[in-house]
Design an enzyme around this catalytic site. Structure first.
Site, PDB file in Angstrom:
ATOM      1  CG  ASP A 100       8.306  -9.661   3.587  1.00  0.00           C
ATOM      2  OD1 ASP A 100       8.960  -9.318   4.613  1.00  0.00           O
ATOM      3  OD2 ASP A 100       7.051  -8.673   3.390  1.00  0.00           O
ATOM      4  CG  ASP A 103       6.137  -1.048  -1.837  1.00  0.00           C
ATOM      5  OD1 ASP A 103       6.186  -0.242  -2.557  1.00  0.00           O
ATOM      6  OD2 ASP A 103       4.983  -1.633  -1.622  1.00  0.00           O
ATOM      7  N   GLY A 105      11.835   0.000  -1.353  1.00  0.00           N
ATOM      8  CA  GLY A 105      13.080  -0.317  -1.197  1.00  0.00           C
ATOM      9  C   GLY A 105      13.872   0.276  -0.020  1.00  0.00           C
TER      10      GLY A 105
HETATM   11  C1  PRP Z   1       6.497  -4.354   4.788  1.00  0.00           C
HETATM   12  C2  PRP Z   1       7.329  -5.585   4.226  1.00  0.00           C
HETATM   13  C3  PRP Z   1       8.634  -5.326   3.889  1.00  0.00           C
HETATM   14  C4  PRP Z   1       8.567  -3.630   3.700  1.00  0.00           C
HETATM   15  C5  PRP Z   1       8.774  -3.334   2.056  1.00  0.00           C
HETATM   16  O1  PRP Z   1       7.236  -4.434   6.210  1.00  0.00           O
HETATM   17  O2  PRP Z   1       7.278  -6.659   4.887  1.00  0.00           O
HETATM   18  O3  PRP Z   1       9.695  -5.346   4.956  1.00  0.00           O
HETATM   19  O4  PRP Z   1       7.344  -3.088   4.027  1.00  0.00           O
HETATM   20  O5  PRP Z   1       8.517  -1.952   1.779  1.00  0.00           O
HETATM   21  P1  PRP Z   1       9.429  -0.900   1.485  1.00  0.00           P
HETATM   22  O6  PRP Z   1      10.403  -1.649   0.239  1.00  0.00           O
HETATM   23  O7  PRP Z   1       8.709   0.378   0.907  1.00  0.00           O
HETATM   24  O8  PRP Z   1      10.297  -0.611   2.555  1.00  0.00           O
HETATM   25  P2  PRP Z   1       6.495  -3.202   7.264  1.00  0.00           P
HETATM   26  O9  PRP Z   1       7.120  -2.110   7.412  1.00  0.00           O
HETATM   27  O10 PRP Z   1       4.934  -3.201   6.909  1.00  0.00           O
HETATM   28  O11 PRP Z   1       6.481  -4.017   8.613  1.00  0.00           O
HETATM   29  P3  PRP Z   1       6.058  -5.584   8.873  1.00  0.00           P
HETATM   30  O12 PRP Z   1       7.184  -6.444   8.112  1.00  0.00           O
HETATM   31  O13 PRP Z   1       6.391  -5.881  10.359  1.00  0.00           O
HETATM   32  O14 PRP Z   1       4.721  -5.796   8.386  1.00  0.00           O
HETATM   33 MN    MN Z   2       8.456  -6.142   6.469  1.00  0.00          MN
END
Ligand code: PRP
Ligand code: MN
Ligand code: MG
Length: 180
Positions: A100, A103, A105
């Site tokens: 999705d 951020d 990464g």
């Molecule tokens: C969120 C999002 C991505 C990730 C992006 O997931 O859905 O998977 O963070 O962030 P990053 O690039 O800084 O790693 P989250 O860890 O919140 O879990 P979720 O998908 O279950 O909400």
């Molecule tokens: Mn996620």
């Protein structure tokens, strides 16, 4: 107290974006049987919409679950693997990872590393959203929907403290508690 939400990407814009991504994937893979791997929880809405626009033979849909944010609004810096793939599943197969948002990464880099260990024939990344301002590790996004500003994003699968995943459009969160 719940934060204020401001519309960033409407349902119509999301649909157009998903359509454009599916077209590019359809063109590139054509008749190649493809394995899709979505990252739970955030990617489940995007994956569901994207895969239904694909005309390539989708051989298998798999899900992994990673967590780096928990109930916080900033990345913890470590990515937990809460659900992994069965072994050997991707060996010698073309694989498309579906996420999705990229951020820092860290989540996507971790997922790509996990998938690469299974020696797929090819491995590409499709991400609906990219927030380059927060990047900590370089991630190459083969199919990108939209670039978003350095604000907290919710909706269309993406949560704030597990809330707002069900919203059909994408919003920025205006006020956040100092919880990070
Ligand atoms: C969120 C999002 C991505 C990730 C992006 O997931 O859905 O998977 O963070 O962030 P990053 O690039 O800084 O790693 P989250 O860890 O919140 O879990 P979720 O998908 O279950 O909400
Ligand atoms: Mn996620
Ligand atoms: Mg989350």
């Amino acid at each position: 107290m719940n934060p204020e939400l401001q519309l960033l990407i409407s349902q119509e814009e999301i649909a157009q974006t998903v359509d454009g991504l599916a077209r590019a994937i359809n063109q590139d893979y054509r008749d190649q049987p493809l394995i899709l791997v979505g990252i739970l929880k955030g990617a489940f809405v995007f994956l569901a919409d994207l895969m239904r626009q694909l005309q390539v033979p989708v051989q298998r849909v798999e899900l992994i679950r990673l967590s780096s944010y928990g109930t916080r609004t900033r990345s913890s810096g470590t990515v937990q693997v809460l659900l992994d793939l069965p072994p050997q599943l991707l060996r010698h197969q073309p694989v498309l990872l579906v996420e999705d948002i990229v951020d820092t990464g860290l989540s996507t880099a971790k997922a790509l590393q996990m998938l690469q260990q299974q020696q797929p024939a090819s491995l590409r990344l499709c991400a609906l959203l990219d927030k380059p301002a927060r990047r900590q590790v370089p991630v190459h996004i083969d199919y990108l929907g939209c670039t978003v500003p350095d604000q907290f994003i919710v909706g269309y699968g993406i949560d704030w403290k597990e809330q707002y995943r069900h919203l059909p459009a994408i919003y920025t969160v205006q006020q956040l508690e100092a919880d990070a």
